[in-house]
Scaffold this active site. Structure first.
Site, PDB file in Angstrom:
ATOM      1  CE1 TYR A 158      -8.425 -29.543  18.099  1.00 60.52           C
ATOM      2  CE2 TYR A 158      -8.134 -27.354  19.035  1.00 60.52           C
ATOM      3  CZ  TYR A 158      -8.042 -28.223  17.960  1.00 60.52           C
ATOM      4  OH  TYR A 158      -7.565 -27.774  16.750  1.00 60.52           O
ATOM      5  CG  ASP A 260      -4.101 -26.377  26.066  1.00 58.87           C
ATOM      6  OD1 ASP A 260      -4.192 -25.135  26.085  1.00 58.87           O
ATOM      7  OD2 ASP A 260      -4.315 -27.061  25.039  1.00 58.87           O
ATOM      8  CE  LYS A 287      -9.465 -21.209  21.540  1.00 58.56           C
ATOM      9  NZ  LYS A 287     -10.199 -21.221  20.296  1.00 58.56           N
TER      10      LYS A 287
HETATM   11  N1  PMP Z   1      -5.515 -25.706  23.123  1.00 57.47           N
HETATM   12  C1  PMP Z   1      -6.807 -25.437  23.388  1.00 57.47           C
HETATM   13  C2  PMP Z   1      -7.352 -25.748  24.741  1.00 57.47           C
HETATM   14  C3  PMP Z   1      -7.627 -24.867  22.403  1.00 57.47           C
HETATM   15  O1  PMP Z   1      -8.923 -24.626  22.652  1.00 57.47           O
HETATM   16  C4  PMP Z   1      -7.062 -24.569  21.146  1.00 57.47           C
HETATM   17  C5  PMP Z   1      -7.887 -23.913  20.053  1.00 57.47           C
HETATM   18  N2  PMP Z   1      -9.237 -24.106  20.092  1.00 57.47           N
HETATM   19  C6  PMP Z   1      -5.719 -24.865  20.928  1.00 57.47           C
HETATM   20  C7  PMP Z   1      -4.981 -25.426  21.928  1.00 57.47           C
HETATM   21  C8  PMP Z   1      -5.080 -24.590  19.608  1.00 57.47           C
HETATM   22  O2  PMP Z   1      -4.957 -23.220  19.409  1.00 57.47           O
HETATM   23  P1  PMP Z   1      -4.898 -22.615  17.920  1.00 57.47           P
HETATM   24  O3  PMP Z   1      -6.256 -22.770  17.325  1.00 57.47           O
HETATM   25  O4  PMP Z   1      -4.482 -21.204  18.140  1.00 57.47           O
HETATM   26  O5  PMP Z   1      -3.849 -23.411  17.190  1.00 57.47           O
END
Ligand code: PMP
Length: 451
Positions: A158, A260, A287
């Site tokens: 994700y 990521d 986060k």
């Molecule tokens: N990358 C990862 C690994 C995530 O877990 C998330 C959010 N759960 C995101 C990107 C996207 O971040 P945001 O919700 O701040 O847009």
């Protein structure tokens, strides 16, 4: 906690309903204005989610006054719990100076320096308002730099809500295709029509399968994008050999490797990349680095990041954004990382390792098959007897039992993510962690019934 005696409830859902009348009422009202009553799809669970009122350290309190030990930290955003005094005072000071400006500010420089010094692969960095924007810009940078269009992502990975990565996040067994050659599956309606043709879906922790796929598309691929710990699929760590292979093959073929680390950054002082000793070309953050405020960041090699430099006219890749590098997020992030010293992080991770071991043992006591996954302070429970090394391995887990356990823990005053996922914060002490064990034992006794 609600003090009046509750009628006897037979199921976890009935117990939950009796404890959450105010949340139910909220959703009845909220559905009139918000589709589903909220603005964040991942928060929904049946019969309706609890609505939050406030947080205090490791506790979160809902509208009914239920005090819950928080093992989510807003899905891994709050590594020090709610309202840590060091973070609060930094934010209060900044709020008095100004919450946003039509210009850069000292906190941005301070935070950029801190992150560049802390993360070995980040030479230059830029800030966004979310993790989604971080991955969006990293992907765009990779395309601009290589002149190629295709990207490869991992099945079950994700990375936010950009079209290119809304692919094969939670495909069903029927949709998913072959294990080592997964089929690109849309995670949403409304994606740009050719999205599926431009995304390669890699099998996770399958060194040979993924290497072959990447090599077969070498001339088309701009980037390989991967989480060092698959978060949404249930905290499944990459194996070192897998990440090393990705680094090796992308370097050979001039493909940009993007890690990521929106979730995994907390694994080690310099991020999971330091733990695995695999340095990417670009890194995405989010986060936790916002200290509880909306924030993201992407950074890495100077030659790639130079495309964002507007000094000589329009940059190769423009990156506007009204709240990019918002000073509240900057000071909250600095304060959060100042608290997260190598010693603090090591203590947290040791505690979490014991926690994961105890979890597995507890399920064992009840003869319930489980795989406890995770790394650093991250954990997940997969209710299956088979080893979990990829998203595919989670597909046959017992989702109904997982839901019973989630609701049961809530009923016992413990909050995890409905997907059976959670994390430890530095605000949770030994006593609170022990309470998790007691609560889980009570719940397992109830859901397992006499046997
Ligand atoms: N990358 C990862 C690994 C995530 O877990 C998330 C959010 N759960 C995101 C990107 C996207 O971040 P945001 O919700 O701040 O847009």
């Amino acid at each position: 906690m609600t003090t009046q005696a509750l009628p006897v409830a037979a199921t976890e859902e009935e117990r939950y309903r009796l404890k959450t009348a105010a949340s139910r009422d909220f959703f009845d009202r909220a559905r009139e204005y918000l589709p589903g009553g909220d603005s964040r799809s991942t928060l929904f669970y049946r019969p309706y989610p609890a609505v939050m009122d406030r947080g205090e350290g490791c506790w979160v309190v809902d509208l009914d006054g239920n005090r819950l030990l928080d093992f989510t930290g807003n899905h891994s955003s709050l590594i020090h719990g709610y309202g840590h005094p060091h973070v609060l005072s930094a934010v209060e000071r900044q709020l008095r100076k100004g919450s946003c400006f039509p210009g850069s500010s000292e906190p941005q420089l301070g935070f950029a320096r801190l992150l560049c010094e802390r993360v070995a692969s980040i030479e230059k960095i830029r800030f966004t308002s979310s993790g989604t924007e971080a991955t969006l810009n990293a992907i765009r940078a990779a395309r601009a730099f290589t002149g190629r269009h295709r990207i490869a992502k991992v099945e079950g990975g994700y990375h936010g809500t950009v079209d290119d990565v809304m692919v094969s996040i939670h495909p069903s067994t029927q949709e998913a295709g072959g294990r080592s050659r997964p089929r690109a599956t849309p995670h949403s309606r409304g994606l740009t029509p050719d999205t599926m043709e431009n995304v390669t879906v890699l099998p996770f922790n399958d060194v040979e399968g993924a290497r072959e796929l990447i090599a077969s598309q070498a001339t088309e691929l701009a980037a390989v994008l991967v989480e060092p710990v698959l978060g949404s699929a249930g905290m499944i760590p990459a194996e070192r050999s897998y990440l090393e292979m990705l680094r090796e093959v992308t370097r050979e073929l001039d493909i940009i490797l993007i890690l990521d680390e929106v979730v995994s950054f907390r694994v080690a002082y310099g991020g999971a990349q330091a733990f695995f000793d695999v340095l990417p070309d670009l890194t995405c953050l989010g986060k936790m680095i916002g200290g509880g405020f909306p924030l993201g960041a992407f950074g890495g090699r100077s030659d790639i990041m130079a495309m964002f430099d507007p000094s000589d006219g329009r940059p190769a890749v423009p990156h506007p954004g009204s709240h990019n590098a918002n000073p509240i997020g900057m000071v909250a992030g600095i304060a959060t990382l100042e608290l997260l010293t190598p010693d603090t992080l090591a203590r947290l991770n040791v505690r979490a390792t014991t926690f994961r071991e105890n979890l597995a043992q507890l399920f064992d006591e009840f003869s319930i098959p489980v795989q406890v996954t995770g790394l650093g302070s991250l954990f997940a429970m997969h209710l299956t007897g088979h080893p979990v090394r990829s998203y595919r391995d989670t597909l046959n887990a017992d989702a109904n039992l997982r839901h019973q356990i989630f609701l049961g823990l809530f009923n016992e005053g413990v909050l995890i993510d409905p997907r059976g996922v959670g994390n430890l914060s530095t605000a949770l002490g030994e006593a609170e962690i022990a309470r998790f064990g007691d609560a889980l034992r009570t719940v397992l006794r109830r859901v397992r019934g006499p046997y």
